[in-house]
Design an enzyme around this catalytic site. Structure first.
Site, mmCIF file in Angstrom:
data_model
loop_
_atom_site.group_PDB
_atom_site.id
_atom_site.type_symbol
_atom_site.label_atom_id
_atom_site.label_comp_id
_atom_site.label_asym_id
_atom_site.label_seq_id
_atom_site.Cartn_x
_atom_site.Cartn_y
_atom_site.Cartn_z
ATOM 1 N N HIS A 198 0.829 -1.210 0.000
ATOM 2 C CA HIS A 198 0.000 0.000 0.000
ATOM 3 C C HIS A 198 0.862 1.259 0.000
ATOM 4 O O HIS A 198 0.509 2.275 -0.579
ATOM 5 C CB HIS A 198 -0.903 0.013 1.236
ATOM 6 C CG HIS A 198 -2.129 -0.799 1.054
ATOM 7 N ND1 HIS A 198 -2.534 -1.742 1.951
ATOM 8 C CD2 HIS A 198 -3.037 -0.814 0.058
ATOM 9 C CE1 HIS A 198 -3.651 -2.295 1.521
ATOM 10 N NE2 HIS A 198 -3.965 -1.752 0.381
ATOM 11 N N ARG A 305 -9.065 -4.466 -15.547
ATOM 12 C CA ARG A 305 -8.849 -5.835 -15.053
ATOM 13 C C ARG A 305 -9.722 -6.061 -13.816
ATOM 14 O O ARG A 305 -9.298 -5.795 -12.695
ATOM 15 C CB ARG A 305 -7.385 -6.033 -14.674
ATOM 16 C CG ARG A 305 -6.408 -6.004 -15.838
ATOM 17 C CD ARG A 305 -4.986 -6.217 -15.324
ATOM 18 N NE ARG A 305 -4.074 -6.651 -16.349
ATOM 19 C CZ ARG A 305 -3.142 -5.867 -16.912
ATOM 20 N NH1 ARG A 305 -3.024 -4.615 -16.547
ATOM 21 N NH2 ARG A 305 -2.315 -6.361 -17.824
ATOM 22 N N ARG A 341 -13.118 -6.052 -18.830
ATOM 23 C CA ARG A 341 -12.807 -7.462 -19.089
ATOM 24 C C ARG A 341 -13.415 -8.295 -17.972
ATOM 25 O O ARG A 341 -13.250 -7.976 -16.800
ATOM 26 C CB ARG A 341 -11.294 -7.645 -19.126
ATOM 27 C CG ARG A 341 -10.884 -9.074 -19.381
ATOM 28 C CD ARG A 341 -9.395 -9.188 -19.559
ATOM 29 N NE ARG A 341 -8.686 -9.122 -18.288
ATOM 30 C CZ ARG A 341 -7.366 -9.204 -18.183
ATOM 31 N NH1 ARG A 341 -6.627 -9.333 -19.273
ATOM 32 N NH2 ARG A 341 -6.773 -9.148 -17.014
ATOM 33 N N GLU A 440 -5.015 -13.708 -27.060
ATOM 34 C CA GLU A 440 -3.800 -13.976 -26.281
ATOM 35 C C GLU A 440 -3.408 -15.447 -26.283
ATOM 36 O O GLU A 440 -2.482 -15.841 -25.582
ATOM 37 C CB GLU A 440 -3.952 -13.437 -24.860
ATOM 38 C CG GLU A 440 -5.202 -13.849 -24.129
ATOM 39 C CD GLU A 440 -5.383 -13.132 -22.778
ATOM 40 O OE1 GLU A 440 -4.439 -12.486 -22.296
ATOM 41 O OE2 GLU A 440 -6.482 -13.252 -22.208
ATOM 42 N N ASN A 463 1.061 -9.830 -23.254
ATOM 43 C CA ASN A 463 1.717 -10.433 -22.077
ATOM 44 C C ASN A 463 1.547 -11.948 -22.114
ATOM 45 O O ASN A 463 2.494 -12.705 -21.910
ATOM 46 C CB ASN A 463 1.117 -9.889 -20.777
ATOM 47 C CG ASN A 463 1.191 -8.388 -20.692
ATOM 48 O OD1 ASN A 463 1.958 -7.768 -21.426
ATOM 49 N ND2 ASN A 463 0.403 -7.793 -19.819
ATOM 50 N N ASP A 464 0.308 -12.361 -22.367
ATOM 51 C CA ASP A 464 0.067 -13.801 -22.439
ATOM 52 C C ASP A 464 0.410 -14.373 -23.805
ATOM 53 O O ASP A 464 0.904 -15.497 -23.904
ATOM 54 C CB ASP A 464 -1.402 -14.111 -22.118
ATOM 55 C CG ASP A 464 -1.616 -14.196 -20.623
ATOM 56 O OD1 ASP A 464 -0.799 -14.849 -19.949
ATOM 57 O OD2 ASP A 464 -2.587 -13.605 -20.123
ATOM 58 N N ARG A 474 5.618 -16.325 -18.237
ATOM 59 C CA ARG A 474 5.880 -14.888 -18.101
ATOM 60 C C ARG A 474 6.396 -14.507 -16.717
ATOM 61 O O ARG A 474 6.891 -13.400 -16.518
ATOM 62 C CB ARG A 474 4.640 -14.062 -18.481
ATOM 63 C CG ARG A 474 3.458 -14.238 -17.559
ATOM 64 C CD ARG A 474 2.184 -13.683 -18.162
ATOM 65 N NE ARG A 474 1.791 -12.396 -17.606
ATOM 66 C CZ ARG A 474 0.606 -11.821 -17.800
ATOM 67 N NH1 ARG A 474 -0.310 -12.416 -18.571
ATOM 68 N NH2 ARG A 474 0.306 -10.679 -17.273
ATOM 69 N N CYS A 511 -3.278 -4.242 -25.694
ATOM 70 C CA CYS A 511 -3.302 -3.779 -24.303
ATOM 71 C C CYS A 511 -2.259 -4.473 -23.424
ATOM 72 O O CYS A 511 -2.279 -4.298 -22.208
ATOM 73 C CB CYS A 511 -4.693 -3.964 -23.708
ATOM 74 S SG CYS A 511 -5.190 -5.675 -23.552
HETATM 75 C C1 PEP Z 1 -2.122 -9.632 -21.543
HETATM 76 O O1 PEP Z 1 -2.091 -10.842 -21.371
HETATM 77 O O2 PEP Z 1 -1.403 -9.040 -22.366
HETATM 78 C C2 PEP Z 1 -3.026 -8.783 -20.756
HETATM 79 C C3 PEP Z 1 -3.169 -7.507 -21.031
HETATM 80 O O3 PEP Z 1 -3.693 -9.335 -19.734
HETATM 81 P P1 PEP Z 1 -3.026 -9.774 -18.327
HETATM 82 O O4 PEP Z 1 -1.693 -9.112 -18.231
HETATM 83 O O5 PEP Z 1 -4.000 -9.295 -17.297
HETATM 84 O O6 PEP Z 1 -2.964 -11.250 -18.430
HETATM 85 MG MG MG Z 2 -3.663 -11.895 -20.359
#
Ligand code: PEP
Ligand code: MG
Length: 591
Positions: A198, A305, A341, A440, A463-464, A474, A511
């Site tokens: 925090h 998210r 989402r 993803e 990211n995924d 990751r 994103c």
């Molecule tokens: C992603 O996977 O790129 C994404 C934006 O979602 P998260 O990072 O929440 O898995």
């Molecule tokens: Mg993701």
């Protein structure tokens, strides 16, 4: 305690949790409270129990007083819940019961409390949910407060800081952080802390540079010791030489200048030199990030998210609570859209109250929509809340981790059921709500053309996507060297997705974290993206690049990059290209 001279240019590395450069003298606020675990006589038990209960009461009064002060500060009101958490910990049955038990076992109050805190800490260490695990810092903060009261140690109050200073502390509780005066606290540095504590969240909200997790800095420094700190890179240099001092002064000027310059981009459109308009939106997890997102000029939210609403609590949020949260974000972002989402739980986001089973491969297990489809009730509640909120702004509804068309159709069928039910109940919602999916998984990339016929928009979750395409966890530091957005396979994947979307007039956003890296902006433009969603502080940085380049140049660059076969080749070609095109930005140490 005699102070030991600190060697010139003592270089320390911690975790940079709030960006910016600060130069000043240290004000040592507190060090670790040391306590002796002294045995007591049986006839002293009552007295020690009294002392412990008195300390609890004192701590409660201190917190209530801080709460009163903080509630007068408009910009901090939303953080009051942290103080409520601390007040709740003070009433925690285990904290009280275990400490009293240890006192009855003939430990003094301090010793007894120390044992209980160690046990509690151990319990928190073993929690899988990272957010909850980080809450151990709240227990520590309460522990330090109680210890200080019991030992009668004078606490220097953060509000007593007379002059501008770099505050050093063993630990700073969120309550301390909330009382910080931005004018006087140039930055803060602590032994303890992590990225999502925090205290770190508040540092970012207050925009005070901060480096945490330095382990023992509070026992190394003393008042008025000169120091420089870099909250972006997590660096602290004690007793800087003249050369270091000058170097950091230069960096600070450059950083402050850049910040001012970037602020100037806030209300400007992200428009390329060949008149292509790119929408730059923010990724949000919590309401905490709301003011910062607006300050950096976000055009709505490209990724909300929602799983963060479910983390760090003992039960799932009700439909009403979710409705209020969605409504707030929608109303606050008007007239811009907000992409909500649905729950992306599982993988590395474990929610204790949802009783997820242990899985051998959680990233490929019961995650995201797979979990929502199994827990139909939870899914419908969330969809109802989103739909009800949809009349308060422009919502785009998004399903995460879709891996096949049938799965998407099932989600859409459930959505229709929920819509029908709301209609029967006479509850208003946006009948034309746009529905989209995260792209993803590799299967979603390969079937992008099929998906484009069934949805209104795509959002590429790099990211995924990188994790699944390259088979690189990751979150695993051992294979992190393989995780790279510039992998030729990833560039090809994004190109294919954009092509499928553009051919069918489906909106496409990106994103993942890749969107917020200025170095990739021209590549993403060339790959065909018109919408990027990122951490809000990156928006002006990416915008600055986009306003100086053209789609045409992006397309030419992508053509060149797509012919390269290794990450290294792609990366050095891109580096070279961007340094040549925009030397002011990419030859600069602070981008
Ligand atoms: C992603 O996977 O790129 C994404 C934006 O979602 P998260 O990072 O929440 O898995
Ligand atoms: Mg993701």
């Amino acid at each position: 305690m005699a102070k030991i001279e600190v060697v010139t240019d003592t270089y320390l590395v911690g975790i940079g949790v709030s960006p910016g450069i600060s130069i000043g003298e240290i004000n040592l606020l507190n060090q670790r409270t040391t306590v002796d675990d002294l045995p007591i006589m049986p006839d002293e038990v009552e007295n020690e129990l009294e002392r412990f209960r008195w300390a609890l009461e004192q701590a409660r009064e201190e917190l209530l007083e801080i709460k009163q002060t903080v509630s007068r500060k408009q910009h901090l009101r939303e953080h009051l819940y942290i103080l409520d958490t601390h007040l709740l910990i003070l009433e925690d049955e285990m904290l009280i019961r275990e400490t009293e038990k240890a006192i009855r076992g003939l430990s003094c109050s301090e010793g007894a409390l120390k044992k209980t805190l160690l046990n509690l800490r151990q319990m928190f260490e073993n929690i899988e949910d990272e957010y909850l695990r980080e809450r151990r810092s709240d227990v520590d903060a309460i522990g330090e407060r109680l210890m200080r009261i019991l030992t009668g140690e004078q606490q220097r109050s953060i509000s007593d800081i007379g002059q501008k200073a770099l505050v050093v502390a063993h630990d700073l509780s969120p309550a301390d952080t909330m009382q910080m005066d931005r004018e006087r606290v140039l930055g803060f540095i602590t032994d303890k802390g992590g990225q999502t504590s925090h205290t770190a969240i508040l540092a970012r909200a207050l925009e005070i540079p901060a480096v945490v997790g330095l382990e023992s800095i509070s026992s190394l420094v003393y008042d008025r010791l000169p120091a420089v700190m870099d909250g972006t890179n997590g660096i602290v240099i004690l007793n800087p030489s003249e050369e270091t001092f000058k170097e950091y002064l230069k960096r600070k000027q450059a950083y402050d200048y850049l910040e001012k310059e970037l602020h100037g981009f806030k209300d400007l459109p992200a428009i390329t030199t060949d008149n292509e308009r790119i929408a730059l939106r923010g990724n949000l997890e919590m309401a905490d990030e709301f003011p910062a997102a607006r300050k950096h000029g976000t055009e709505g939210v490209g990724l909300y998210r929602t799983e963060f609403l479910f983390l760090g609590r003992s039960e799932a949020p009700s439909e009403e609570e979710q409705f209020e949260a969605y409504k707030e974000i929608l109303a606050g972002m008007q007239p811009h859209p907000v992409t909500i989402r649905t729950l992306d739980i599982g993988g590395d986001k474990i929610v204790s109250h949802l009783n997820l089973e242990h899985e051998a491969n959680p990233a490929m297990g019961l995650r995201a929509v797979r979990f929502s489809l199994r827990e139909g009730g939870l899914f419908k509640t969330q969809l109802r809340a989103i739909l009800r909120a949809s009349v308060y702004g422009k919502v785009r509804l998004m399903f995460p981790m879709i891996s096949g068309v049938a799965e998407l159709r099932t989600c859409k069928r459930i959505l229709r059921d929920v819509q029908d039910r709301l209609t029967q109940e006479g509850i208003d919602f946006d009948q034309d709500i746009e529905v989209g999916i995260m792209i993803e998984t590799p299967s979603a990339v390969l079937l992008a053309d099929f998906f484009a016929e069934e949805v209104d928009f795509f959002s590429i979750g790099t990211n995924d996507l990188i994790q699944y395409c390259l088979a690189v966890d990751r979150g695993n530091e051992h294979v992190a060297y393989l995780y790279d957005p510039l992998h030729p396979a990833i560039l090809r994947a994004i190109k294919n997705i954009c092509q499928a979307a553009n051919e069918r007039d489906v909106d496409v956003c990106l994103c993942g974290e890749m969107a917020g890296e200025p170095l990739y902006a021209l590549v993403l433009l060339g790959l065909g993206l018109n919408e990027l969603s990122m951490n809000p502080a990156s928006i002006p940085r990416v915008k600055r690049v986009l306003r100086q380049v053209s789609r045409k140049d992006g397309v030419a660059l992508v053509e060149k990059l797509l012919a390269l076969k290794t990450v290294k080749e792609v990366s050095s070609c891109l580096d070279q290209e961007m340094r040549t095109r925009l030397p002011d930005i990419f030859d600069h140490a602070l981008i």
